[in-house]
Design an enzyme around this catalytic site. Sequence first.
Site, mmCIF file in Angstrom:
data_model
loop_
_atom_site.group_PDB
_atom_site.id
_atom_site.type_symbol
_atom_site.label_atom_id
_atom_site.label_comp_id
_atom_site.label_asym_id
_atom_site.label_seq_id
_atom_site.Cartn_x
_atom_site.Cartn_y
_atom_site.Cartn_z
ATOM 1 N N LYS A 35 0.844 -1.203 0.000
ATOM 2 C CA LYS A 35 0.000 0.000 0.000
ATOM 3 C C LYS A 35 0.880 1.255 0.000
ATOM 4 O O LYS A 35 2.095 1.170 0.254
ATOM 5 C CB LYS A 35 -0.941 -0.012 1.205
ATOM 6 C CG LYS A 35 -0.240 -0.046 2.543
ATOM 7 C CD LYS A 35 -1.248 -0.316 3.658
ATOM 8 C CE LYS A 35 -0.551 -0.339 5.004
ATOM 9 N NZ LYS A 35 -1.458 -0.712 6.093
ATOM 10 N N ARG A 130 -11.164 0.290 14.516
ATOM 11 C CA ARG A 130 -11.003 1.014 13.265
ATOM 12 C C ARG A 130 -12.000 0.362 12.305
ATOM 13 O O ARG A 130 -13.167 0.687 12.352
ATOM 14 C CB ARG A 130 -9.539 0.920 12.806
ATOM 15 C CG ARG A 130 -9.001 2.191 12.234
ATOM 16 C CD ARG A 130 -7.498 2.137 12.012
ATOM 17 N NE ARG A 130 -7.054 0.935 11.314
ATOM 18 C CZ ARG A 130 -5.801 0.707 10.926
ATOM 19 N NH1 ARG A 130 -4.868 1.606 11.167
ATOM 20 N NH2 ARG A 130 -5.472 -0.400 10.315
ATOM 21 N N TYR A 252 17.935 28.529 11.158
ATOM 22 C CA TYR A 252 16.722 29.165 11.682
ATOM 23 C C TYR A 252 16.558 28.890 13.169
ATOM 24 O O TYR A 252 16.787 27.761 13.631
ATOM 25 C CB TYR A 252 15.491 28.631 10.956
ATOM 26 C CG TYR A 252 15.377 29.079 9.520
ATOM 27 C CD1 TYR A 252 15.313 30.423 9.185
ATOM 28 C CD2 TYR A 252 15.307 28.130 8.499
ATOM 29 C CE1 TYR A 252 15.199 30.817 7.865
ATOM 30 C CE2 TYR A 252 15.181 28.520 7.179
ATOM 31 C CZ TYR A 252 15.138 29.871 6.862
ATOM 32 O OH TYR A 252 15.019 30.259 5.562
ATOM 33 N N MET A 300 13.915 23.989 4.485
ATOM 34 C CA MET A 300 13.123 23.383 3.408
ATOM 35 C C MET A 300 14.007 22.574 2.445
ATOM 36 O O MET A 300 13.638 21.480 2.029
ATOM 37 C CB MET A 300 12.371 24.472 2.631
ATOM 38 C CG MET A 300 11.504 23.902 1.524
ATOM 39 S SD MET A 300 10.717 25.181 0.520
ATOM 40 C CE MET A 300 9.381 25.678 1.582
HETATM 41 C C1 LIG Z 1 -0.767 -1.893 6.557
HETATM 42 C C2 LIG Z 1 -1.425 -3.173 6.900
HETATM 43 C C3 LIG Z 1 -0.653 -4.310 7.141
HETATM 44 C C4 LIG Z 1 0.854 -4.285 7.162
HETATM 45 O O1 LIG Z 1 1.283 -3.602 8.315
HETATM 46 P P1 LIG Z 1 2.839 -3.556 8.716
HETATM 47 O O2 LIG Z 1 2.855 -3.020 10.096
HETATM 48 O O3 LIG Z 1 3.489 -2.615 7.746
HETATM 49 O O4 LIG Z 1 3.343 -4.929 8.590
HETATM 50 C C5 LIG Z 1 -1.309 -5.490 7.403
HETATM 51 N N1 LIG Z 1 -2.670 -5.546 7.444
HETATM 52 C C6 LIG Z 1 -3.433 -4.466 7.220
HETATM 53 C C7 LIG Z 1 -4.907 -4.585 7.286
HETATM 54 C C8 LIG Z 1 -2.840 -3.245 6.951
HETATM 55 O O5 LIG Z 1 -3.603 -2.169 6.725
#
Ligand SMILES: *Cc1c(COP(=O)(O)O)cnc(C)c1O
Length: 355
Positions: A35, A130, A252, A300
């Site tokens: 993802k 969630r 800065y 930046m």
């Molecule tokens: C992102 C995600 C994972 C992988 O999580 P990691 O901590 O990067 O291994 C697994 N399952 C779901 C549902 C996720 O959203």
Amino acid sequence: MPRPIFAEIHPNAVRHNLELVKQKAIGARVWGVVKADAYGHGIERVYAALKAADGIALLDLNEAVRVRELGWTKPILLLEGIFTAQDVQVADQYRLTTAVHCDEQLALLSNSRLARPIDIYLKMNTGMNRLGFPPEAFRAAWEQARACANIGEITLMNHFANADEGEVDWQMDRFDAVTAGMPGQRSLANSASVLWHPRTHRDWVRPGIVLYGASPTGLMKHIADEPLEASMTLRSEVIGIQTLQEGDTVGYGRTFTASHAMRIGVVACGYADGYPRHAQTGTPIAVDGVRTRVVGRISMDMLTVDLSPVPGAHVGSQVELWGRQIRIDDVASSAGTIGYELMCALARRVPVGVA
Ligand SMILES: *Cc1c(COP(=O)(O)O)cnc(C)c1O
């Protein structure tokens, strides 16, 4: 010439880390989680390295289509499922497996006309709060899914809130109590569970961050004993040098004051490149292979480093911001975040290559 900053992606590291996952989770099949465009690496750049995975998991429909069009024939899982009736058609066309976490998604699937049934991951909310059906509604959702002609194989899924801190049993026990006797495969484990909770491995594991060689906790010390390899290097060069006298300040906000005469290097990398602005004085960084520290505030487009341990450093000296020598987890923790965020936030203006 563009600025000297660039990122290197190491597909062989991903391949190696996947092998490690497979050794940890013997008997389980592996979803390679890509993802967020493969955690900022670019799906196309790591795709070939995931050949040995049993499936690819992500959550953007366009990314799923890209993976299929790259030639991936094994399963592709949508971790958040579908959002519209149109998505169901795309899932049908591209043979995607989809998470189903609420009644609305069940209805979308039921009300579609499909070429063939879609395999689903029916998700239980065991306490993360969630996504997912609450435990008391799970069996009814499962029965509804089973009766739906548009739904094929049903895998039972859960996501842990605290696998990185060591607490999974409270969620796993709820999951097991509700799903006892239900047929179907199970998928519970993210990276932290793959590394630290063998009892969660079950039929399919879903590692993400470990494939990229970083820690699920955000702390390098927690994976120091695991032979994971970093899959992303961020490099730049020293583009300027200043000599400070005792009492001089840098950058800065004048947050760093020299306690003695010293040289500092100015590096072409700033928060607009994805380097965290909150990185503190002391954040590790390497100049010509020598470990030193960031001093002063991140700008930046630039940041400043202590050249005291690198007397030979000059304009043009090579800098590693993170990678094999400087672990992304160490940079992240010094900035109050986790490696995941730094990888995903690599800015578009940074040229990327494969090495
Ligand atoms: C992102 C995600 C994972 C992988 O999580 P990691 O901590 O990067 O291994 C697994 N399952 C779901 C549902 C996720 O959203």
